[in-house]
Design a protein around this motif. Structure first.
Motif, mmCIF file in Angstrom:
data_model
loop_
_atom_site.group_PDB
_atom_site.id
_atom_site.type_symbol
_atom_site.label_atom_id
_atom_site.label_comp_id
_atom_site.label_asym_id
_atom_site.label_seq_id
_atom_site.Cartn_x
_atom_site.Cartn_y
_atom_site.Cartn_z
ATOM 1 N N ARG A 116 0.842 -1.207 0.000
ATOM 2 C CA ARG A 116 0.000 0.000 0.000
ATOM 3 C C ARG A 116 0.871 1.247 0.000
ATOM 4 O O ARG A 116 2.024 1.227 0.418
ATOM 5 N N ILE A 117 0.255 2.339 -0.398
ATOM 6 C CA ILE A 117 0.921 3.638 -0.325
ATOM 7 C C ILE A 117 0.782 4.155 1.097
ATOM 8 O O ILE A 117 -0.321 4.193 1.647
ATOM 9 N N VAL A 118 1.919 4.541 1.689
ATOM 10 C CA VAL A 118 1.910 5.070 3.053
ATOM 11 C C VAL A 118 2.298 6.553 3.085
ATOM 12 O O VAL A 118 2.231 7.193 4.134
ATOM 13 N N GLY A 119 2.688 7.088 1.938
ATOM 14 C CA GLY A 119 3.034 8.499 1.886
ATOM 15 C C GLY A 119 3.227 8.974 0.468
ATOM 16 O O GLY A 119 3.484 8.171 -0.439
ATOM 17 N N GLU A 120 3.073 10.288 0.296
ATOM 18 C CA GLU A 120 3.294 10.905 -1.017
ATOM 19 C C GLU A 120 3.727 12.337 -0.815
ATOM 20 O O GLU A 120 3.225 13.024 0.074
ATOM 21 N N ARG A 121 4.651 12.757 -1.644
ATOM 22 C CA ARG A 121 5.004 14.177 -1.782
ATOM 23 C C ARG A 121 4.796 14.507 -3.240
ATOM 24 O O ARG A 121 5.481 13.967 -4.102
ATOM 25 N N GLY A 122 3.806 15.354 -3.511
ATOM 26 C CA GLY A 122 3.440 15.662 -4.881
ATOM 27 C C GLY A 122 3.841 17.054 -5.306
ATOM 28 O O GLY A 122 3.773 17.991 -4.517
ATOM 29 N N GLN A 123 4.262 17.172 -6.565
ATOM 30 C CA GLN A 123 4.619 18.460 -7.152
ATOM 31 C C GLN A 123 3.992 18.596 -8.533
ATOM 32 O O GLN A 123 4.663 18.434 -9.554
ATOM 33 N N PRO A 124 2.702 18.889 -8.587
ATOM 34 C CA PRO A 124 2.086 19.135 -9.891
ATOM 35 C C PRO A 124 2.504 20.507 -10.411
ATOM 36 O O PRO A 124 2.892 21.380 -9.637
ATOM 37 N N ASP A 125 2.415 20.683 -11.695
ATOM 38 C CA ASP A 125 2.764 21.957 -12.322
ATOM 39 C C ASP A 125 1.569 22.907 -12.195
ATOM 40 O O ASP A 125 0.826 23.132 -13.144
ATOM 41 N N LEU A 126 1.396 23.460 -10.984
ATOM 42 C CA LEU A 126 0.269 24.370 -10.760
ATOM 43 C C LEU A 126 0.421 25.667 -11.541
ATOM 44 O O LEU A 126 -0.584 26.243 -11.973
ATOM 45 N N LEU A 127 1.649 26.133 -11.764
ATOM 46 C CA LEU A 127 1.851 27.328 -12.595
ATOM 47 C C LEU A 127 1.321 27.056 -14.000
ATOM 48 O O LEU A 127 0.598 27.876 -14.568
ATOM 49 N N GLY A 128 1.661 25.902 -14.560
ATOM 50 C CA GLY A 128 1.164 25.536 -15.889
ATOM 51 C C GLY A 128 -0.351 25.462 -15.926
ATOM 52 O O GLY A 128 -0.980 25.924 -16.884
ATOM 53 N N VAL A 129 -0.954 24.893 -14.874
ATOM 54 C CA VAL A 129 -2.421 24.825 -14.812
ATOM 55 C C VAL A 129 -2.994 26.235 -14.830
ATOM 56 O O VAL A 129 -3.898 26.542 -15.615
ATOM 57 N N MET A 130 -2.473 27.091 -13.959
ATOM 58 C CA MET A 130 -3.007 28.456 -13.859
ATOM 59 C C MET A 130 -2.823 29.239 -15.162
ATOM 60 O O MET A 130 -3.693 30.008 -15.551
ATOM 61 N N GLN A 131 -1.701 29.010 -15.859
ATOM 62 C CA GLN A 131 -1.508 29.666 -17.144
ATOM 63 C C GLN A 131 -2.490 29.127 -18.174
ATOM 64 O O GLN A 131 -3.103 29.899 -18.930
ATOM 65 N N GLN A 132 -2.683 27.826 -18.196
ATOM 66 C CA GLN A 132 -3.550 27.216 -19.216
ATOM 67 C C GLN A 132 -5.030 27.538 -18.999
ATOM 68 O O GLN A 132 -5.795 27.520 -19.961
ATOM 69 N N ILE A 133 -5.434 27.848 -17.766
ATOM 70 C CA ILE A 133 -6.843 28.219 -17.548
ATOM 71 C C ILE A 133 -7.035 29.737 -17.652
ATOM 72 O O ILE A 133 -8.140 30.239 -17.494
ATOM 73 N N GLY A 134 -5.932 30.465 -17.921
ATOM 74 C CA GLY A 134 -6.041 31.900 -18.141
ATOM 75 C C GLY A 134 -5.941 32.746 -16.894
ATOM 76 O O GLY A 134 -6.211 33.943 -16.935
ATOM 77 N N ALA A 135 -5.545 32.165 -15.754
ATOM 78 C CA ALA A 135 -5.466 32.905 -14.507
ATOM 79 C C ALA A 135 -4.168 33.689 -14.374
ATOM 80 O O ALA A 135 -4.112 34.679 -13.661
ATOM 81 N N ILE A 136 -3.125 33.240 -15.073
ATOM 82 C CA ILE A 136 -1.810 33.877 -15.027
ATOM 83 C C ILE A 136 -1.326 34.032 -16.464
ATOM 84 O O ILE A 136 -1.401 33.066 -17.242
ATOM 85 N N PRO A 137 -0.804 35.206 -16.818
ATOM 86 C CA PRO A 137 -0.291 35.367 -18.182
ATOM 87 C C PRO A 137 0.890 34.423 -18.439
ATOM 88 O O PRO A 137 1.646 34.105 -17.532
ATOM 89 N N THR A 138 1.036 34.029 -19.678
ATOM 90 C CA THR A 138 2.132 33.130 -20.041
ATOM 91 C C THR A 138 3.441 33.875 -20.267
ATOM 92 O O THR A 138 4.476 33.265 -20.396
ATOM 93 N N ARG A 139 3.401 35.187 -20.347
ATOM 94 C CA ARG A 139 4.623 35.986 -20.524
ATOM 95 C C ARG A 139 4.659 37.121 -19.561
ATOM 96 O O ARG A 139 3.831 37.687 -19.114
#
Length: 139
Positions: A116-139
């Motif tokens: 079983r999984i007993v732990g996780e440390r996750g690092q999703p690309d939240l900056l990429g998500v926010m840019q792709q949904i239009g919340a943060i400019p890409t430049r």
């Protein structure tokens, strides 16, 4: 843990995160598991904690799907790279639905014991998500 069983755990985990099946969550995640997610200031625990993260993701991206691209295993630790895809059809971190499609990477470390999984440390690309949904400019 043998590589085959590690692979089996990870495959079941991917099935769980893509379906949100609570029964499967209890099979693959230890009740004492600790998850460190950048979306939460405090660690989450057990299958319920992971269901909370999935609920947050599915509320913003109802069709979200993760693809396990590659893993590296050393002992009971698995480094995993995922691609996360979905459509921003709901509010996410206060950002109203944009209808935009996203495709981002995540790098996570999983700690396993007794199949079983007993732990996780996750690092999703939240900056990429926010840019792709239009919340943060890409430049």
């Amino acid at each position: 843990m043998a590589p085959e069983s590690t692979e089996a755990v990870m495959n079941r985990f991917v099935e769980f995160i893509n379906t949100g099946d609570e029964k499967l969550a209890r099979e693959v995640i230890s009740p004492d598991a600790v998850f460190h997610a950048p979306s939460h200031p405090e660690p989450l625990q057990g299958p319920e904690g992971y269901m909370e993260v999935l609920g947050m993701m599915r509320s913003g991206f109802p069709d979200v799907e993760w693809t396990l691209e590659e893993t590296v295993t050393e002992g009971n630790t698995v480094a995993a790279r995922f691609t996360m895809r979905g459509t921003h059809d709901g509010e996410f971190f206060g950002i109203p639905a944009s209808g935009n499609k996203i495709s981002v990477q995540a790098m996570n470390f999983y700690y396993l014991a007794d199949g079983r999984i007993v732990g996780e440390r996750g690092q999703p690309d939240l900056l990429g998500v926010m840019q792709q949904i239009g919340a943060i400019p890409t430049r």
